[in-house]
Scaffold this motif. Structure first.
Motif, short mmCIF file in Angstrom:
data_model
loop_
_atom_site.label_atom_id
_atom_site.label_comp_id
_atom_site.label_asym_id
_atom_site.label_seq_id
_atom_site.Cartn_x
_atom_site.Cartn_y
_atom_site.Cartn_z
N ILE A 146 -11.53 -61.29 24.40
CA ILE A 146 -11.33 -61.85 23.06
C ILE A 146 -11.83 -63.30 23.05
N PHE A 147 -12.21 -63.71 21.84
CA PHE A 147 -12.95 -64.97 21.69
C PHE A 147 -12.26 -65.93 20.72
N GLN A 148 -12.71 -67.17 20.76
CA GLN A 148 -12.18 -68.18 19.85
C GLN A 148 -12.40 -67.79 18.39
N HIS A 149 -13.60 -67.29 18.09
CA HIS A 149 -13.92 -66.99 16.68
C HIS A 149 -13.88 -65.49 16.37
N PHE A 150 -13.11 -64.77 17.15
CA PHE A 150 -12.70 -63.37 16.90
C PHE A 150 -13.83 -62.34 16.98
N ASN A 151 -15.03 -62.68 16.50
CA ASN A 151 -16.19 -61.75 16.57
C ASN A 151 -15.92 -60.39 15.94
N LEU A 152 -15.27 -60.39 14.78
CA LEU A 152 -15.08 -59.11 14.06
C LEU A 152 -16.33 -58.82 13.23
N LEU A 153 -16.53 -57.56 12.92
CA LEU A 153 -17.64 -57.17 12.05
C LEU A 153 -17.18 -57.36 10.61
N THR A 154 -17.81 -58.27 9.89
CA THR A 154 -17.29 -58.65 8.57
C THR A 154 -17.49 -57.58 7.51
N SER A 155 -18.49 -56.72 7.71
CA SER A 155 -18.74 -55.69 6.69
C SER A 155 -17.89 -54.44 6.91
N ARG A 156 -17.01 -54.49 7.90
CA ARG A 156 -16.17 -53.31 8.18
C ARG A 156 -14.69 -53.67 8.07
N THR A 157 -13.90 -52.68 7.68
CA THR A 157 -12.46 -52.89 7.56
C THR A 157 -11.83 -53.00 8.95
N VAL A 158 -10.54 -53.35 8.93
CA VAL A 158 -9.77 -53.42 10.17
C VAL A 158 -9.86 -52.08 10.90
N TYR A 159 -9.64 -50.99 10.16
CA TYR A 159 -9.74 -49.66 10.76
C TYR A 159 -11.11 -49.46 11.41
N GLN A 160 -12.15 -49.78 10.66
CA GLN A 160 -13.52 -49.53 11.15
C GLN A 160 -13.88 -50.41 12.35
N ASN A 161 -13.37 -51.65 12.35
CA ASN A 161 -13.63 -52.52 13.49
C ASN A 161 -13.06 -51.93 14.77
N ILE A 162 -11.85 -51.40 14.69
CA ILE A 162 -11.21 -50.85 15.89
C ILE A 162 -11.82 -49.48 16.23
N ALA A 163 -12.06 -48.69 15.20
CA ALA A 163 -12.64 -47.35 15.41
C ALA A 163 -14.01 -47.45 16.09
N PHE A 164 -14.75 -48.50 15.73
CA PHE A 164 -16.10 -48.68 16.28
C PHE A 164 -16.08 -48.74 17.81
N ALA A 165 -15.11 -49.49 18.35
CA ALA A 165 -14.99 -49.60 19.81
C ALA A 165 -14.73 -48.22 20.43
N LEU A 166 -13.98 -47.39 19.71
CA LEU A 166 -13.66 -46.04 20.22
C LEU A 166 -14.85 -45.09 20.07
N GLU A 167 -15.59 -45.26 18.97
CA GLU A 167 -16.79 -44.43 18.76
C GLU A 167 -17.82 -44.70 19.86
N LEU A 168 -17.96 -45.99 20.23
CA LEU A 168 -18.90 -46.35 21.29
C LEU A 168 -18.54 -45.67 22.60
N ALA A 169 -17.25 -45.37 22.78
CA ALA A 169 -16.80 -44.69 24.00
C ALA A 169 -16.72 -43.17 23.79
N ASN A 170 -17.35 -42.69 22.71
CA ASN A 170 -17.41 -41.25 22.42
C ASN A 170 -16.04 -40.58 22.25
N THR A 171 -15.12 -41.30 21.65
CA THR A 171 -13.79 -40.73 21.41
C THR A 171 -13.86 -39.76 20.23
N PRO A 172 -13.25 -38.57 20.33
CA PRO A 172 -13.27 -37.64 19.19
C PRO A 172 -12.57 -38.22 17.95
#
Ligand code: ADP
Ligand code: ADP
Length: 232
Positions: free
Chosen positions: A87-113
């Motif tokens: 985690i970083f000082q300036h959070f590095n969230l994806l601004t065009s995605r919701t909270v759900y999508q930001n977290i889901a993205f990390a799981l999608e990258l790991a091929n989670t169903p």
């Protein structure tokens, strides 16, 4: 859990050589919260980037969970990197995605169903106490809430180690305390090893079991918070 052995890191510029770290050795025990404190330019970011496999040391060894990193191939490094969240000082969230999508993205990258992702995102938001913001965009969140989302995202794939790079430096004192309490809670509940770098003494005093002080690329002191900050 993390072992640095005689790490030296030099950067070569056109006209000169910069020694960012000079013969640094330290040991971060499993399950502990370890702080590295130093002023700007001391070498903190370089240290964390070496542990996070973003930089290779010029000389010395980095051993994470028993595995020596400098000799690994890129594919082996990618695998080891999954054990490490950041985690970083300036959070590095994806601004065009919701909270759900930001977290889901990390799981999608790991091929989670997909069906597992929904459950996991809810569970993570519960852990960081932000369930009601699931469909909000980062821009509508406070700094502390953004950092909670970033923490949830980085914990999504169950890293063994959490690296915090000035994670509370952009937050006011009250929010800093609440994020530090959350990190402490996560450390206990998930038994995750935390290494944080900071220039703020209060941060180290508030949550670290052990601390290393670096200055000009050299480790000048290491011990428990009581030892390092004891009044003579
Ligand atoms: P800190 O995070 O404690 O502020 P850094 O690790 O960023 O310190 O920097 C330590 C030293 O290494 C500084 O002198 C900095 O200028 C130098 N340095 C860091 N990264 C690079 C780089 N990519 N190229 C050249 N010099 C660098
Ligand atoms: P960036 O360009 O910001 O480094 P990445 O695409 O590399 O972005 O990663 C996206 C996000 O995933 C990061 O901002 C970070 O919060 C998170 N993340 C999870 N694990 C790691 C890690 N080991 N190193 C760096 N970022 C990580």
């Amino acid at each position: 859990m993390i072992e640095l052995k005689n790490i030296t890191k030099k950067f070569y510029k056109t006209t000169r050589e910069v020694t960012a770290l000079n013969n640094v050795s330290l040991h971060v025990p499993k399950g502990k919260i370890f702080g590295v404190i130093g002023t700007s330019g001391a070498g903190k970011s370089t240290l964390i980037r070496i542990i996070n496999l973003l930089e290779k040391p010029t000389t010395g060894d980095v051993i994470v969970d028993g595995i020596s990193l400098p000799g690994l191939s890129n594919s082996q490094l990618a695998k080891e990197r999954r054990q490490i969240g950041m985690i970083f000082q300036h959070f590095n969230l994806l601004t065009s995605r919701t909270v759900y999508q930001n977290i889901a993205f990390a799981l999608e990258l790991a091929n989670t169903p997909k069906n597992v992702i929904d459950e996991r995102v809810k569970e993570l938001l519960k852990l960081v106490n932000l369930e009601e913001k699931i469909n909000d965009y980062p821009a509508s969140l406070s700094g502390g809430q953004k950092q909670r989302v970033a923490i949830a995202r980085t914990l999504a794939n169950n890293p063994k180690i959490l690296l915090c790079d000035e994670a509370t430096s952009a937050l006011d004192p009250a929010t800093t305390r609440s994020i530090l309490n959350l990190l402490k809670d996560i450390n206990k509940r998930l038994n995750i090893t935390i290494l944080l770098i900071t220039h703020q003494m209060e941060v180290v005093k508030a949550i670290c079991d052990e601390v290393a002080v670096i200055s000009n690329g050299e480790l000048i002191e290491q011990g428990t918070v009581g030892e390092i900050f004891a009044n003579p």
